[in-house]
Design a protein around this motif. Structure first.
Motif, short mmCIF file in Angstrom:
data_model
loop_
_atom_site.label_atom_id
_atom_site.label_comp_id
_atom_site.label_asym_id
_atom_site.label_seq_id
_atom_site.Cartn_x
_atom_site.Cartn_y
_atom_site.Cartn_z
N TYR A 22 0.85 -1.20 0.00
CA TYR A 22 0.00 0.00 0.00
C TYR A 22 0.89 1.25 0.00
O TYR A 22 2.06 1.20 0.42
N PRO A 23 0.36 2.39 -0.45
CA PRO A 23 1.14 3.64 -0.47
C PRO A 23 1.53 4.07 0.94
O PRO A 23 0.72 4.01 1.87
N GLY A 24 2.76 4.51 1.08
CA GLY A 24 3.26 4.85 2.41
C GLY A 24 2.69 6.13 2.99
O GLY A 24 2.93 6.44 4.17
N ASN A 25 1.93 6.87 2.22
CA ASN A 25 1.40 8.13 2.72
C ASN A 25 0.02 7.98 3.38
O ASN A 25 -0.60 8.97 3.72
N ARG A 26 -0.43 6.75 3.55
CA ARG A 26 -1.74 6.55 4.19
C ARG A 26 -1.72 5.26 5.02
O ARG A 26 -0.92 4.35 4.78
N GLU A 27 -2.60 5.21 5.99
CA GLU A 27 -2.73 3.99 6.79
C GLU A 27 -3.56 2.98 6.04
O GLU A 27 -4.28 3.33 5.09
N LYS A 28 -3.48 1.75 6.47
CA LYS A 28 -4.16 0.67 5.74
C LYS A 28 -4.77 -0.33 6.71
O LYS A 28 -4.15 -0.71 7.71
N TYR A 29 -6.02 -0.74 6.40
CA TYR A 29 -6.68 -1.79 7.18
C TYR A 29 -7.07 -2.90 6.20
O TYR A 29 -7.68 -2.64 5.16
N VAL A 30 -6.71 -4.13 6.56
CA VAL A 30 -7.06 -5.27 5.72
C VAL A 30 -7.92 -6.21 6.55
O VAL A 30 -7.56 -6.58 7.68
N TYR A 31 -9.08 -6.60 6.00
CA TYR A 31 -10.05 -7.40 6.73
C TYR A 31 -10.21 -8.78 6.08
O TYR A 31 -10.26 -8.91 4.86
N PHE A 32 -10.33 -9.79 6.93
CA PHE A 32 -10.53 -11.16 6.46
C PHE A 32 -11.70 -11.77 7.22
O PHE A 32 -11.90 -11.49 8.41
N LYS A 33 -12.45 -12.60 6.53
CA LYS A 33 -13.58 -13.30 7.14
C LYS A 33 -13.32 -14.80 7.08
O LYS A 33 -12.92 -15.33 6.05
N MET A 34 -13.59 -15.48 8.21
CA MET A 34 -13.40 -16.93 8.27
C MET A 34 -14.68 -17.58 8.80
O MET A 34 -15.14 -17.23 9.89
N GLU A 35 -15.23 -18.49 8.03
CA GLU A 35 -16.42 -19.20 8.45
C GLU A 35 -16.05 -20.34 9.40
O GLU A 35 -14.93 -20.85 9.38
N SER A 36 -17.01 -20.75 10.22
CA SER A 36 -16.73 -21.80 11.19
C SER A 36 -16.40 -23.13 10.53
O SER A 36 -15.71 -23.98 11.11
N GLU A 37 -16.88 -23.33 9.29
CA GLU A 37 -16.59 -24.59 8.58
C GLU A 37 -15.09 -24.80 8.42
O GLU A 37 -14.60 -25.93 8.42
N TYR A 119 -15.86 -15.43 12.02
CA TYR A 119 -14.74 -14.77 12.65
C TYR A 119 -14.14 -13.74 11.71
O TYR A 119 -14.07 -13.94 10.50
N HIS A 120 -13.72 -12.63 12.29
CA HIS A 120 -13.10 -11.57 11.51
C HIS A 120 -11.68 -11.34 11.99
O HIS A 120 -11.40 -11.37 13.18
N LEU A 121 -10.81 -11.11 11.05
CA LEU A 121 -9.41 -10.83 11.34
C LEU A 121 -9.05 -9.51 10.68
O LEU A 121 -9.33 -9.28 9.50
N THR A 122 -8.43 -8.62 11.46
CA THR A 122 -8.06 -7.30 10.97
C THR A 122 -6.56 -7.08 11.15
O THR A 122 -6.02 -7.35 12.22
N VAL A 123 -5.93 -6.58 10.10
CA VAL A 123 -4.53 -6.17 10.18
C VAL A 123 -4.50 -4.65 9.99
O VAL A 123 -4.98 -4.14 8.98
N ALA A 124 -3.97 -3.95 10.98
CA ALA A 124 -3.91 -2.48 10.93
C ALA A 124 -2.48 -2.04 10.67
O ALA A 124 -1.55 -2.46 11.37
N LEU A 125 -2.30 -1.19 9.67
CA LEU A 125 -0.98 -0.73 9.26
C LEU A 125 -0.95 0.80 9.23
O LEU A 125 -1.91 1.44 8.81
N ASP A 126 0.15 1.38 9.67
CA ASP A 126 0.28 2.82 9.71
C ASP A 126 0.98 3.37 8.48
O ASP A 126 1.65 2.64 7.73
N ALA A 127 0.82 4.68 8.30
CA ALA A 127 1.53 5.37 7.23
C ALA A 127 2.99 5.58 7.63
O ALA A 127 3.33 5.57 8.82
N ARG A 128 3.82 5.79 6.64
CA ARG A 128 5.22 6.10 6.93
C ARG A 128 5.32 7.47 7.60
O ARG A 128 4.51 8.37 7.31
N PRO A 129 6.29 7.65 8.47
CA PRO A 129 6.51 9.00 9.04
C PRO A 129 6.84 9.99 7.92
O PRO A 129 7.43 9.62 6.90
N LYS A 130 6.45 11.24 8.13
CA LYS A 130 6.73 12.25 7.12
C LYS A 130 8.23 12.51 7.01
O LYS A 130 9.00 12.27 7.95
N ILE A 131 8.65 12.99 5.84
CA ILE A 131 10.06 13.24 5.58
C ILE A 131 10.26 14.72 5.26
O ILE A 131 9.32 15.43 4.91
N LYS A 132 11.49 15.17 5.39
CA LYS A 132 11.81 16.56 5.10
C LYS A 132 12.19 16.74 3.64
O LYS A 132 12.95 15.95 3.09
#
Length: 296
Positions: A22-37, A119-132
């Motif tokens: 994902y682009p480093g200038n934004r945060e990212k959330y990725v969601y997954f769904k898992m059935e009981s089967e 069941y839901h699984l979430t991966v939370a990712l942050d944006a890169r720190p800003k640069i000069k």
């Protein structure tokens, strides 16, 4: 009435790494769904397995990994949500890899409440720190690499040990004097042809203590109690490693609430070693290659 936020769930296969970019200038959330089967087919309880989830992101940008019964309006009283969270850890000090262990006992309990849970699984990712750049701080758009793996691992549970601690009670001057008089009375009774069962010498008092030892977080790491016993006894002769808070002379009386004797101690300790043995060949993520950040 506001518009309800929709979530796009990604598909994921067991034992297959899921790649994220994902682009480093934004945060990212990725969601997954898992059935009981999915878990029914694995038969985690019957095979003595747990679910093991690992995620990795470069640059300390992995904020957290969150597993839950449902991401929608959960019942907070019963909501099962193991997670690995480093949201409040500064990015330079974060771990690159996080893991979540989902125990098969908990999944079994959930099925008692809900025959077909999701069941839901979430991966939370942050944006890169800003640069000069040109005297300003700007967003770093360098792409970020991350990955996720869901696999199974051998279920390892804490080991509960109970010890008896012998303690010698020091006698006061008054007690010694009382014992001297008791000895004199005993001798007199023996002269009269009567025996006395009074105890001689020091009196021994005992109390007990419980110790709980947890297997390492990583399934591939070895687990050793570090206890050595005097031959043919349940008395500790040496305690090293994770058991160095146990003193020689302590008597092992229970392992996981099972009585320990000199006849069964070897088999009980062998059972602990087998139950807590590492899972050496568990599927693992290959290390990520750091993305070269753009020059400014």
């Amino acid at each position: 009435m506001g518009q309800q936020c929709s979530i796009n769930f990604e598909d994921i296969d067991l034992d297959s790494p899921y790649k994220i970019e994902y682009p480093g200038n934004r945060e990212k959330y990725v969601y997954f769904k898992m059935e009981s089967e999915m878990f029914d087919k694995l038969d985690l309880k019957g095979n003595g397995l747990d679910l093991y989830i690992t995620a990795e992101a470069e640059g300390g940008l992995l904020r957290g990994v969150y597993f839950a019964e449902s991401a929608f309006m959960p019942n907070k009283e019963t909501w099962y949500h193991p997670n690995a969270d480093q949201k409040f850890t500064p990015i330079p000090k974060r771990k690159q890899t996080l893991a979540v262990l989902v125990k098969h006992e908990d999944l079994t309990e959930i099925k008692k409440r809900n025959a077909a849970p999701v069941y839901h699984l979430t991966v939370a990712l942050d944006a890169r720190p800003k640069i000069k750049a040109d005297g300003k701080r700007i967003a770093d758009q360098t792409p970020v690499q991350a990955q996720l793996l869901i696999t199974t691992t051998k279920a390892r549970r804490p080991v509960h040990l109970e010890f008896e601690i012998p303690q010698t009670r020091k006698k006061s001057r008054e007690r010694k004097e009382a014992e001297r008089k008791a000895d004199e009375a005993k001798e007199k009774k023996q002269v009269d042809g009567k025996e006395d069962d009074s105890k001689e010498g020091e009196e021994e008092e005992k109390n007990t203590t419980e110790k709980i030892y947890y297997p390492p977080e990583n399934p591939w790491e070895d687990f050793e109690l570090g206890l050595h016993f005097k031959d043919g006894t349940t008395i500790v002769g040496e305690a090293i490693g994770r058991s160095n808070d146990i003193r020689p002379g302590w008597i092992l009386t229970k392992i996981d609430n099972q009585e320990v004797t000199k006849d069964n101690i070897t088999n009980l300790l062998k059972g602990v070693s087998e139950r807590c043995a590492p899972h050496k060949d568990i599927k693992r993520l290959d290390p990520l290659q750091e993305t070269k950040q753009r020059e400014v």
